[in-house]
Design a protein around this motif. Structure first.
Motif, PDB file in Angstrom:
ATOM      1  N   GLU A 119      29.431  41.537  83.037  1.00 49.53           N
ATOM      2  CA  GLU A 119      28.241  42.353  82.773  1.00 49.53           C
ATOM      3  C   GLU A 119      27.787  43.093  84.029  1.00 49.53           C
ATOM      4  N   MET A 120      27.792  42.392  85.156  1.00 44.15           N
ATOM      5  CA  MET A 120      27.314  43.019  86.392  1.00 44.15           C
ATOM      6  C   MET A 120      28.251  44.131  86.826  1.00 44.15           C
ATOM      7  N   GLU A 121      29.549  43.868  86.707  1.00 45.06           N
ATOM      8  CA  GLU A 121      30.515  44.851  87.195  1.00 45.06           C
ATOM      9  C   GLU A 121      30.625  46.081  86.293  1.00 45.06           C
ATOM     10  N   SER A 122      30.229  45.913  85.025  1.00 48.48           N
ATOM     11  CA  SER A 122      30.314  47.082  84.142  1.00 48.48           C
ATOM     12  C   SER A 122      28.985  47.828  84.072  1.00 48.48           C
ATOM     13  N   SER A 123      28.017  47.386  84.883  1.00 51.09           N
ATOM     14  CA  SER A 123      26.705  48.031  84.858  1.00 51.09           C
ATOM     15  C   SER A 123      26.511  48.898  86.105  1.00 51.09           C
ATOM     16  N   ASP A 124      25.729  49.967  85.941  1.00 52.94           N
ATOM     17  CA  ASP A 124      25.401  50.818  87.087  1.00 52.94           C
ATOM     18  C   ASP A 124      24.161  50.303  87.809  1.00 52.94           C
ATOM     19  N   SER A 125      23.526  49.290  87.228  1.00 55.13           N
ATOM     20  CA  SER A 125      22.262  48.806  87.777  1.00 55.13           C
ATOM     21  C   SER A 125      22.442  48.204  89.174  1.00 55.13           C
ATOM     22  N   LYS A 126      21.360  48.293  89.953  1.00 52.34           N
ATOM     23  CA  LYS A 126      21.373  47.702  91.300  1.00 52.34           C
ATOM     24  C   LYS A 126      20.409  46.523  91.378  1.00 52.34           C
ATOM     25  N   LYS A 127      19.818  46.169  90.212  1.00 50.99           N
ATOM     26  CA  LYS A 127      18.807  45.102  90.223  1.00 50.99           C
ATOM     27  C   LYS A 127      18.985  44.241  88.972  1.00 50.99           C
ATOM     28  N   PHE A 128      19.295  42.976  89.170  1.00 52.35           N
ATOM     29  CA  PHE A 128      19.568  42.107  88.029  1.00 52.35           C
ATOM     30  C   PHE A 128      18.630  40.909  87.987  1.00 52.35           C
ATOM     31  N   LEU A 129      18.172  40.623  86.752  1.00 53.53           N
ATOM     32  CA  LEU A 129      17.440  39.389  86.480  1.00 53.53           C
ATOM     33  C   LEU A 129      18.411  38.502  85.745  1.00 53.53           C
ATOM     34  N   ILE A 130      18.811  37.400  86.340  1.00 58.74           N
ATOM     35  CA  ILE A 130      19.770  36.516  85.682  1.00 58.74           C
ATOM     36  C   ILE A 130      19.010  35.298  85.164  1.00 58.74           C
ATOM     37  N   ASP A 131      18.865  35.251  83.845  1.00 59.05           N
ATOM     38  CA  ASP A 131      17.959  34.330  83.157  1.00 59.05           C
ATOM     39  C   ASP A 131      18.713  33.083  82.668  1.00 59.05           C
ATOM     40  N   GLY A 132      18.241  31.906  83.097  1.00 55.77           N
ATOM     41  CA  GLY A 132      18.815  30.651  82.607  1.00 55.77           C
ATOM     42  C   GLY A 132      20.084  30.226  83.329  1.00 55.77           C
ATOM     43  N   PHE A 133      20.314  30.775  84.486  1.00 52.89           N
ATOM     44  CA  PHE A 133      21.480  30.448  85.298  1.00 52.89           C
ATOM     45  C   PHE A 133      21.077  30.576  86.768  1.00 52.89           C
ATOM     46  N   PRO A 134      21.549  29.690  87.673  1.00 53.77           N
ATOM     47  CA  PRO A 134      22.461  28.561  87.489  1.00 53.77           C
ATOM     48  C   PRO A 134      21.725  27.308  87.012  1.00 53.77           C
ATOM     49  N   ARG A 135      22.382  26.557  86.152  1.00 54.92           N
ATOM     50  CA  ARG A 135      21.759  25.366  85.566  1.00 54.92           C
ATOM     51  C   ARG A 135      22.155  24.088  86.289  1.00 54.92           C
ATOM     52  N   SER A 136      23.045  24.170  87.233  1.00 50.78           N
ATOM     53  CA  SER A 136      23.472  22.986  87.987  1.00 50.78           C
ATOM     54  C   SER A 136      23.919  23.448  89.380  1.00 50.78           C
ATOM     55  N   GLU A 137      24.036  22.484  90.281  1.00 54.87           N
ATOM     56  CA  GLU A 137      24.530  22.807  91.617  1.00 54.87           C
ATOM     57  C   GLU A 137      25.949  23.359  91.522  1.00 54.87           C
ATOM     58  N   GLU A 138      26.703  22.815  90.578  1.00 55.03           N
ATOM     59  CA  GLU A 138      28.078  23.273  90.401  1.00 55.03           C
ATOM     60  C   GLU A 138      28.107  24.746  89.928  1.00 55.03           C
ATOM     61  N   ASN A 139      27.190  25.094  89.004  1.00 56.37           N
ATOM     62  CA  ASN A 139      27.017  26.495  88.574  1.00 56.37           C
ATOM     63  C   ASN A 139      26.712  27.391  89.769  1.00 56.37           C
ATOM     64  N   ARG A 140      25.794  26.918  90.581  1.00 64.27           N
ATOM     65  CA  ARG A 140      25.340  27.708  91.735  1.00 64.27           C
ATOM     66  C   ARG A 140      26.500  27.960  92.711  1.00 64.27           C
ATOM     67  N   ALA A 141      27.246  26.883  92.994  1.00 60.56           N
ATOM     68  CA  ALA A 141      28.357  27.020  93.939  1.00 60.56           C
ATOM     69  C   ALA A 141      29.433  27.946  93.367  1.00 60.56           C
ATOM     70  N   ALA A 142      29.672  27.852  92.063  1.00 59.92           N
ATOM     71  CA  ALA A 142      30.703  28.702  91.433  1.00 59.92           C
ATOM     72  C   ALA A 142      30.294  30.170  91.512  1.00 59.92           C
ATOM     73  N   PHE A 143      29.024  30.459  91.280  1.00 59.01           N
ATOM     74  CA  PHE A 143      28.546  31.849  91.356  1.00 59.01           C
ATOM     75  C   PHE A 143      28.752  32.391  92.763  1.00 59.01           C
ATOM     76  N   GLU A 144      28.348  31.587  93.756  1.00 61.80           N
ATOM     77  CA  GLU A 144      28.488  32.038  95.152  1.00 61.80           C
ATOM     78  C   GLU A 144      29.952  32.276  95.500  1.00 61.80           C
ATOM     79  N   ARG A 145      30.807  31.354  95.021  1.00 59.63           N
ATOM     80  CA  ARG A 145      32.237  31.456  95.358  1.00 59.63           C
ATOM     81  C   ARG A 145      32.881  32.670  94.677  1.00 59.63           C
ATOM     82  N   ILE A 146      32.630  32.800  93.381  1.00 61.75           N
ATOM     83  CA  ILE A 146      33.307  33.853  92.611  1.00 61.75           C
ATOM     84  C   ILE A 146      32.708  35.232  92.896  1.00 61.75           C
ATOM     85  N   MET A 147      31.387  35.293  92.973  1.00 64.76           N
ATOM     86  CA  MET A 147      30.719  36.590  93.152  1.00 64.76           C
ATOM     87  C   MET A 147      30.532  36.947  94.627  1.00 64.76           C
ATOM     88  N   GLY A 148      30.627  35.963  95.490  1.00 64.69           N
ATOM     89  CA  GLY A 148      30.384  36.230  96.917  1.00 64.69           C
ATOM     90  C   GLY A 148      28.968  36.708  97.151  1.00 64.69           C
TER      91      GLY A 148
END
Ligand SMILES: Nc1ncnc2c1ncn2[C@@H]1O[C@H](COP(=O)(O)OP(=O)(O)O)[C@@H](O)[C@H]1O
Ligand SMILES: O=c1ccn([C@@H]2O[C@H](COP(=O)(O)OP(=O)(O)O)[C@@H](O)[C@H]2O)c(=O)[nH]1
Ligand SMILES: [Mg+2]
Length: 221
Positions: A119-148
């Motif tokens: 969704e982020m990569e197919s959008s032209d937006s420069k400002k995102f509200l990401i609702d209901g995520f990350p739900r765990s430390e593991e979610n958080r670490a995965a986002f940081e790792r994958i998205m940088g």
């Protein structure tokens, strides 16, 4: 009802709320971050402005995100909606996602992050509200790792449990997880896995808590 703080009216509109920065109480600089120019200045032009929106089931994340979008023009990505869309599209992960949601558990991070990334990569937006995520430390670490990337700020809707349960049971959106058994499980998962993420961002000085009316002291400013 959220307690109204007069200086925050564009965000809260019909229902009041009180924002508290964990480091500096009543520091409303957060609102500057939602204006058009600040995100790119803050980030030095590198990467989009990211705001995570956290809170228990029924705490009002989706409702308040709609108001933020209306007033500040951020792009709203609800992780739960992306997962429900994936179920509806009969994708290869659909059954796993459905069973996980019915159990009130957390979908594997790679699946959720990949949906958010698309969704982020197919959008032209420069400002995102990401609702209901990350739900765990593991979610958080995965986002940081994958998205940088890390969020610039994190909003936390702090709502009493009984109020959350009542709201979810009266939501009437036909969701498979809006029943008393699953809500109880979701609350347990929220406390065990999501609160540590919220505390992590509080320690990093990125957390802004929106208190429910009954939790506020007499002085709402
Ligand atoms: N401030 C509020 N006061 C009363 N009901 C609310 C409030 N905010 C949201 N609701 C209702 O509670 C339910 C859950 O809200 P929602 O925004 O979907 O929460 P979340 O996304 O955190 O699960 C919805 O039916 C919504 O209309
Ligand atoms: O990053 C996410 C977001 C949601 N979910 C699943 O999707 C459900 C519904 O999430 P949503 O955010 O839509 O629920 P809300 O908190 O808004 O009621 C959750 O209970 C989880 O089972 C998940 O696994 N990972
Ligand atoms: Mg929601």
């Amino acid at each position: 009802m959220w307690r109204r703080a007069a200086s925050l009216s564009p965000f809260i509109s019909s229902s009041g709320s009180l924002i508290r920065n964990h480091q500096t109480a009543y520091n409303f600089k957060i609102w500057e971050s939602f204006t058009t120019e600040i995100p790119t200045q803050v980030k030095g032009g590198k990467g989009p402005f990211i705001c995570f929106v956290l809170g228990g089931p029924g705490s009002g994340k989706g409702t308040q995100c709609a108001k933020i979008v209306k007033n500040y023009g951020l792009t709203h990505l609800s992780a739960g909606e992306l997962l429900r869309r994936e179920i509806a599209s009969n994708s290869e992960y659909g059954t796993t996602i459905l069973n996980t949601i019915k159990e009130g558990k957390i979908v594997p991070s790679e699946v959720t992050v990949s949906l958010i990334q698309k969704e982020m990569e197919s959008s032209d937006s420069k400002k995102f509200l990401i609702d209901g995520f990350p739900r765990s430390e593991e979610n958080r670490a995965a986002f940081e790792r994958i998205m940088g990337a890390e969020p610039d700020i994190v909003l936390f809707f702090d709502c009493p449990e009984e109020e959350m349960v009542n709201r979810v049971l009266n939501r009437n959106e036909g969701r498979v997880d809006d029943n008393i058994d699953t809500v109880r499980k979701r609350l347990q998962v929220f406390k065990a896995l999501n609160l540590p993420v919220i505390n992590y961002y509080a320690r990093r000085g990125k957390l802004y808590t929106v208190l429910h009316t009954d939790q506020c002291s007499g002085n709402s400013r």
